[in-house]
Design an enzyme around this catalytic site. Structure first.
Site, PDB file in Angstrom:
ATOM      1  CG  ASP A   1      -7.250  -3.132  -3.523  1.00  0.00           C
ATOM      2  OD1 ASP A   1      -7.837  -2.136  -3.388  1.00  0.00           O
ATOM      3  OD2 ASP A   1      -6.024  -2.940  -3.407  1.00  0.00           O
TER       4      ASP A   1
ATOM      5  CB  SER B   1      -0.867   0.015   1.249  1.00  0.00           C
ATOM      6  OG  SER B   1      -2.032   0.748   0.933  1.00  0.00           O
TER       7      SER B   1
ATOM      8  CG  HIS C   1      -5.492  -2.563  -0.028  1.00  0.00           C
ATOM      9  ND1 HIS C   1      -5.044  -1.993  -1.058  1.00  0.00           N
ATOM     10  CD2 HIS C   1      -4.977  -1.879   1.143  1.00  0.00           C
ATOM     11  CE1 HIS C   1      -4.366  -0.986  -0.773  1.00  0.00           C
ATOM     12  NE2 HIS C   1      -4.047  -1.041   0.756  1.00  0.00           N
TER      13      HIS C   1
END
Length: 415
Positions: free
Chosen positions: A356, A184, A394
Site C-alpha cells: 500500500d 495501521s 496506506h
C-alpha cells in the site's frame, strides 16, 4: 387503489426495517504516530523553553520553524536495563491528549498548515462520511489515542480506559454494540485489547472489529527507522532528527518483520560488508553492527511481554466478527541497500514490492491466517473477511469508496 395499497405496504415495510436496523457507534484506534502527545519540561537545560503543558506531537508550525530536533529529543524514551522498562528523559513529562474525543483522531494537528501539507488528517474523510450517515462526534464517534512509543504491555492503563470508553459509548447510544475501527499499528493494539476481554463482555459490547492497513507481519519502515532514521515520507522532517527517538521506541521493535510471512532467508538489508535476513543470528548481528546494543534488549522485552513470536506480531483471533481492509498495487519498500556510511547514511537504493506504499502485501494480508481458522472451528465469532483494494494507499483507505460503501453496511446492527 391497488397501487396505493402497495405503496402503503412498501412504506410500512421501510419503517419496520428502519426500526429493526440501526448503526453501531464507533470507537477509532489510530495508527503509529497518529495520537497527540502533550509535554511539560522541568529541566532548565532542556532545548525546550516553553513552560506548562504544550503539544509536543504534533504541531507542523514547530517543524517548519526548525524545531524538530528538539521535538525528537523530548519524544525519545530511555531504556532502563535494570528494571527492563522505558521512560521519558529526566525533566520531561508526557501525556496523551484528547481521550474519547473525535477531533484527535480526525486531525492530529487541526491547523491550516497541517491541512496544507496533508499531515495528520488521515481519518478525516471517514469521520465526515460517518457524520453524513447520521453519526455524532464525541457521542457515536469516539477516539482512543495511545502513546505510540510504548508497546501494548507497557501501558495497561490504556486497556482499562478503552474498556470503559466502549461501555460508555454503548450506554450513550441506547445500549448499541460498538464497532472498533483501527488503522495501521492501531490494529495490533485493538487486537491485543480484545484478546484481554472475556467472551461474554465482547458478546455484549462489541459489534465488530474493522482493522485497516494493519502491519500484521511487521514493517520494513520500522527497520529503516532504527537503522538510519525514517521520516515517514514527510519531506519537511529530516530522517536523522528522528532516528534517536525511533531507536528507543518499543513499537518499532515490535514491528520488525515476521519470518512467518517472509521466511528466514529473505534479505531485508544489504551493506557493503554484510547482508541481514530475519534469521535469529542475523537479527542479533544487525543490532551489533548498526551500533544499537540497547535495541536488542528492547526487542527481547517487547517479544516476551506482548506474547509475540520471535520475531513476529500475528496474534490470536479477537473472537469478534472481523473485517480487514488494505490497499495493494503500490510500490512498497521491501529491501534497503546501503553503501558507504552504514548505518548513519540513508539507503543508496530501495527495492520495492507490492503493498500500500507503506506496508507490504504479505504483511497487510495477515487476516488470511484467521480465515483459515474459521474453516476448521466453524465458530461465527471467528468470522473474518480479508479484502485488498487495488491502488489504495496506506492512509488513502479512509477515503476509498469501496471501503466506505462496505463500512456503511458492516455498521448496520440488525435485531
Amino acid at each position: 387503489m391497488i397501487v396505493v395499497n402497495a405503496f402503503v405496504i412498501l412504506l410500512l415495510y421501510s419503517f419496520v426495517n428502519d426500526g429493526a436496523a440501526k448503526r453501531a457507534p464507533v470507537v477509532i484506534v489510530p495508527g503509529d504516530m497518529a495520537s497527540p502527545i502533550d509535554c511539560k519540561v522541568t529541566d532548565q537545560e532542556n532545548c525546550e523553553k516553553r513552560t506548562g503543558w504544550f503539544r509536543l506531537w504534533l504541531r507542523v508550525e514547530d517543524v517548519l520553524r526548525g524545531r524538530f530536533s528538539c521535538i525528537s529529543s523530548n519524544l525519545r524514551t530511555l531504556f532502563n536495563t535494570k528494571t527492563n522498562t522505558s521512560h521519558s528523559p529526566h525533566g520531561v513529562q508526557t501525556r496523551v491528549a484528547g481521550w474519547g474525543n473525535t477531533s484527535v483522531v480526525e486531525y492530529l494537528d487541526p491547523s491550516h498548515l497541517a491541512k496544507l501539507f496533508h499531515i495528520g488528517s488521515d481519518a478525516a474523510a471517514m469521520v465526515q462520511a460517518l457524520v453524513s450517515w447520521g453519526y455524532e462526534r464525541d457521542v457515536s464517534i469516539r477516539g482512543a489515542p495511545y502513546d505510540f512509543r510504548y508497546a501494548m504491555a507497557s501501558q495497561p492503563e490504556w486497556i482499562a480506559k478503552l474498556r470503559i470508553l466502549i461501555e460508555d459509548t454503548w450506554r450513550l447510544n441506547n445500549k448499541t454494540k460498538v464497532a472498533i475501527i483501527s488503522h495501521s499499528m492501531g490494529g495490533l493494539f485493538a487486537t491485543w485489547f480484545l484478546n484481554q476481554q472475556s467472551t461474554s463482555w465482547k458478546d455484549k459490547f462489541v459489534h465488530c472489529f474493522v482493522p485497516l492497513s494493519t502491519p500484521w507481519g511487521g514493517s520494513i519502515g520500522s527497520l529503516w527507522g532504527i537503522t538510519s532514521g525514517y521520516n515517514l515520507g514527510i519531506p519537511i522532517i529530516k530522517s536523522k532528527d528522528l532516528r534517536e527517538s525511533q531507536r528507543t521506541t518499543e513499537t518499532n521493535y515490535m514491528m520488525i518483520p515476521d519470518p512467518r510471512f517472509y521466511g528466514t532467508n529473505v534479505t531485508f538489508i544489504e551493506t557493503l560488508k554484510q547482508n541481514f535476513s530475519l534469521h535469529p543470528k542475523d537479527i542479533e548481528s544487525f543490532f551489533y553492527t548498526s551500533g544499537n546494543d540497547i535495541g536488542e534488549k528492547i526487542y527481547k522485552k517487547v517479544s516476551v511481554e506482548n506474547e509475540l513470536p520471535s520475531p513476529g506480531i500475528m496474534m490470536r483471533h479477537p473472537m469478534v466478527k472481523t473485517y480487514c481492509f488494505y490497499g495493494t498495487g503500490l510500490s512498497t519498500a521491501a529491501k534497503l541497500i546501503y553503501e558507504r556510511g552504514f548505518p548513519d547514511s540513508q539507503p543508496k537504493k530501495v527495492v520495492y514490492s507490492d503493498g500500500d506504499g507503506t506496508i507490504s502485501r504479505e504483511s497487510l494480508s495477515g487476516c488470511r491466517f484467521w480465515q483459515k481458522s474459521i474453516n476448521i472451528n466453524n465458530d461465527q465469532r471467528q468470522k473474518t473477511e480479508n479484502l485488498g483494494i487495488h491502488g489504495v494507499s496506506h492512509s488513502g483507505i479512509f477515503a476509498d469508496s469501496v471501503f466506505l460503501n462496505s463500512l456503511e453496511d458492516i455498521l448496520l446492527v440488525r435485531n
